[in-house]
Design a protein around this motif. Sequence first.
Motif, PDB file in Angstrom:
ATOM      1  N   ARG A 187      73.820  77.498  49.045  1.00 56.68           N
ATOM      2  CA  ARG A 187      72.456  77.199  49.493  1.00 56.68           C
ATOM      3  C   ARG A 187      71.460  77.688  48.451  1.00 56.68           C
ATOM      4  O   ARG A 187      71.615  78.764  47.875  1.00 56.68           O
TER       5      ARG A 187
ATOM      6  N   THR B 196      77.843  80.607  56.299  1.00 56.06           N
ATOM      7  CA  THR B 196      79.028  79.756  56.402  1.00 56.06           C
ATOM      8  C   THR B 196      80.046  80.321  57.391  1.00 56.06           C
ATOM      9  O   THR B 196      81.005  79.643  57.742  1.00 56.06           O
TER      10      THR B 196
ATOM     11  N   ASP C 114      75.958  76.157  56.371  1.00 57.44           N
ATOM     12  CA  ASP C 114      75.690  75.655  55.016  1.00 57.44           C
ATOM     13  C   ASP C 114      76.979  75.113  54.400  1.00 57.44           C
ATOM     14  O   ASP C 114      77.526  75.665  53.436  1.00 57.44           O
TER      15      ASP C 114
ATOM     16  N   HIS D 293      73.218  82.192  52.289  1.00 54.08           N
ATOM     17  CA  HIS D 293      73.842  81.089  53.025  1.00 54.08           C
ATOM     18  C   HIS D 293      74.538  81.614  54.268  1.00 54.08           C
ATOM     19  O   HIS D 293      74.903  82.792  54.332  1.00 54.08           O
TER      20      HIS D 293
END
Lengths: 745, 330
Positions: A50, A142, A351, A140
């Motif tokens: 990201r 995830t 993300d 980010h």
Amino acid sequence: MKKQTPDNPADNSLSRVDGHVKVTGAATYSAEYAVPGLVHAVLVTSTIARGSIKAFDLQEAETAPGVLAIITHLNAQPVPGWPAPKQPAERAPAGTAFRVFYDPFIYFDGQPVAMIVADTRERALHAASLVRVTYQQEPHQTHFEKNIGKAAIPLNVQRSKNSPFQDYTRGNAGAWAQAEIRIEAEYTIPTQHHQPLEPHAIVAVWEAGDKLTVYDKNQGVKSAQGQLAQAFKLPREHVQVVSPYIGGAFGSGIRVWPHTVAAVMAAKQVRRPVKLVLGREQMFTSVGYRPYTVQKISLGAGKNGQLQAIVHEGVGQTSMYEEHLERTVQGTRTIYACPNVTTRYRLLPLDVNTPTWMRGPGDATGMFALESAMDELAFALQMDPLEFRLKNYAESDPERNLPWSAKALRECYALGAEKFRWENRQMQPRAVSRNGMLVGYGMASSLYGFHRHPSKARAVLRADGSVTVQSATMDIGPGTGTAMTRIAAGVLGMNAKKIRFELGHSALPDAPGQNGSSTIPSVGSAVYVACESLKGKLLALAGEMDERFKAGRQAVVRDGQVFGSDEDKDGLSFADILKHHHLNELEAAEESKSGAERDQYSMYSFGCHFVEVQVHPLTGEVRVTRVVTCADVGAIINHKTARSQSIGGVVGGIGMALMEHSEMDHRFGRYVTSDFAGYHIPVHADIPAIEVYYIDKPDVHVNPIGSKGLGEIAIVGVAGAVANAVFNATGRRIRTLPITPDKLI
Amino acid sequence: MRPFQYLRPKTVGEAVTMAADHPDAQYIAGGTNLIDLMKRGITSPSTLIDINHLPLKKIEHRYDRTRIGALALNSDVAQHKLVTRRQPLLAEALLAGASGQIRNMATVGGNLLQRTRCSYFYDVAMPCNKRNPGSGCSAEGGINRTHAIFFNANEKPSCIAVHASDMCVALTALDTDVVIAGPNGERTLPFKDFHRLSTQQPELDTYLAPGELVTAIEVQDNAFTEHHHYLKVRDRASYAFALVAVAAALQMDGGKIWEARVALGGVAHKPWRYWAVELMLRGNAPSEKLFREVAEHEMRSAKAGEYNAYKINLTANAMVAALKTAAGIS
């Protein structure tokens, strides 16, 4: 000679009509089209999950030998079907498919950020390694479990009251708490990636600036044609998609992905035909995957084994920019007779790139959880798992309150159990060992909804007595051309060798893409009615020649000839009929689609799997040693290719159960298993002989050929059957796939 | 892949001279690992010296040793009569490695020199001390399910990757020498001193000097031909690197173990010889209880990360299983 008709399918199966060209290398796959002037594109992908692109250093890459162009969001020619990027740039809002080389933002690791076009692939690859990108990195997200609190009802569902993904309750939502015997457990399926043998590839050719031909790996030439026409603002007929041979696809080719658009952009920009082949590691972030999914199941039953309540909740991951919805919890509403059922489905945006459909999408995921839970409850009841399922057999669709169009799951259970010798199963785990290995039996049910889409087919009889049948359907592996040839041969009473089936080209009659186990039900029906229509025209012409063949008589077709009756020995060949009427060819084109029966019946394919595993008591290694799979999909069109399809589904299910796992290092938001050394799929040594059985009774309500889809139910439930067998062998219930040795030690 | 120059020497001397003249060169034999490394941008030699035409394929018996040329193919070695008769443990280990296709290409010398399969080493976007010294070890604190549990006792490891070879685990258990040609002639290294533990120079896997070429290995005759087992625990039945591998070899007589060898794969930066276990086994009658005792003894020195703690149990269990099979007890 025996009749070759769909209602007599146990006859000698056809071997694959394209088997010879495939094994001899004569079949041309997407990356193999030798177009004059062809150049090569290679994608450079992001290494952060990201943020945004700050700058490119392209100096070294630009001067590398053979480089023709470097395309990034800074210099890409606008894709005419896309809106102009906002100024200043803004992140794409949720609900926007990813647009390649469109804005400076990074939405996921592995996102294309630049594309090298060069005279050879090797030079393009080398130049790609010289591109330097600097990023403005942003934190980010995830990690699924760490973000589970952000899971929500999908926007698509919030906007649509009638969405099948809405929360569902029948009966009493609180019934579970009152049930006599209860279990409750959480099941996790990790991300599993599409990795067919042939990586996705495309050759894009522009002619005259407004006509586009692509040789592309996909699962639907018509939908690819439509999507490309829309993106590049071309009349549909100005786009041709050519995909006659596909080296395996299991859902990865349903959408037009960014790399396809990128290749078309590149061809336009450099004014040369461009080939783009994804590298194996790029397959992990380019064509979707089965999403990481966590499910919670609560099951309750009376002491007699009667199900009283099911609560099934599922949360699947999706990307930040797009929602991908699956039937994860929906099979639970249908498969067993249970008065109180609640399902809820949520999405968790992360993300990552957008997931996609993968063989048995949602159902394979959901049935792993439900069928594991059923096994857990059967054990809690000290009841045989098959008996438990029979006790809760749904005689009609409990969700829609409709009769089944046909359901022979009971016959599947009986046949499978007999062939597997299920009666030898021991209730208590760890009760059986053989050669020092723990042996366990497990089973699971399978279902998949019936899908039939409007489809067209054309059948043309030639002067030499041969027939060409056409439809813009696909063959992603099951042997579509073979099955369609078989249908045509049956209707027309012809030797299959005199029939040629054409598919995989967007100029052919409309057909749906190959997905959702819909090809035989949809296109098979269209081929059937087109050939019936051709037969009708042929008999009418024959009737003009001879009284015996007049309408209302007993005329039949057989061996490429028309006869007055079954007993008649004096036939009139198709070729002679055309010749008599001075015709070069005779054509029939028809469309076939569902009718009112869809509202009168509930239509599903059903099946079950029986699995034996052996587990090493010291190392925890699991080997599947025996599988019996049994399906009720109505009439089987061609046993040989059907059997292969069932075997393939079981192999996929074994991979899902024991091996497949895309592991991400969340510090980087990047997969660490992005090659075949890290991402394990089964090899030959992992797969035992798989026994396949069909009930093979036509479902007369679904379509004119009485046949339902097979592709998905072949995998749905397999992972659950394996996990249940592992429990029976070891006493260990593994609820997080894959079942690797570390989890059993 | 970076463009490279290709050279093809005819003699070992010529090869070694070429390597000395091109400091950035790499030897290539089967290429089953090097080509991957070049494609992924992990190694970018400017020159490849193709040694496939050197006369180093011979497998022969001299005095009390089986000598295997460095270019002998893994598949040829695994089925050579000298090897199956005199060094069956080695044959077993070879057949547990890779796939039939790869064994048909891979050479003995290349097998010794294959790099780790740590996924962080293979991804140039991630920090890795072995690929890029000083950048950090991503596996430590990362996904370290396949990583090491045994280390050099005196030093903090800068790399927790494991050696990937099966063949080398068997060679570690046996008495093997590596024959090496270099600018200054031939030398011999005991196999146990050929590979390095992870030190402050994790980029170095072996004690081979730059430009040196492995020309053969020599395996000492032994009395392990009856009681041996190579056990490889892996995520699938074939074509997967070992989670843990055990090479077990016993010399037994009169119901007692007189000599024992135990080496482990998948647990350290190099194949791990289990000296203490061997001593404990000597002079004792084989039993599951004994094997369990000795297996668990040295596991006390094992150190696991977040994802590979299972290896401590698994290693002990695998050792028990391998020793039981080697001893012929069920």
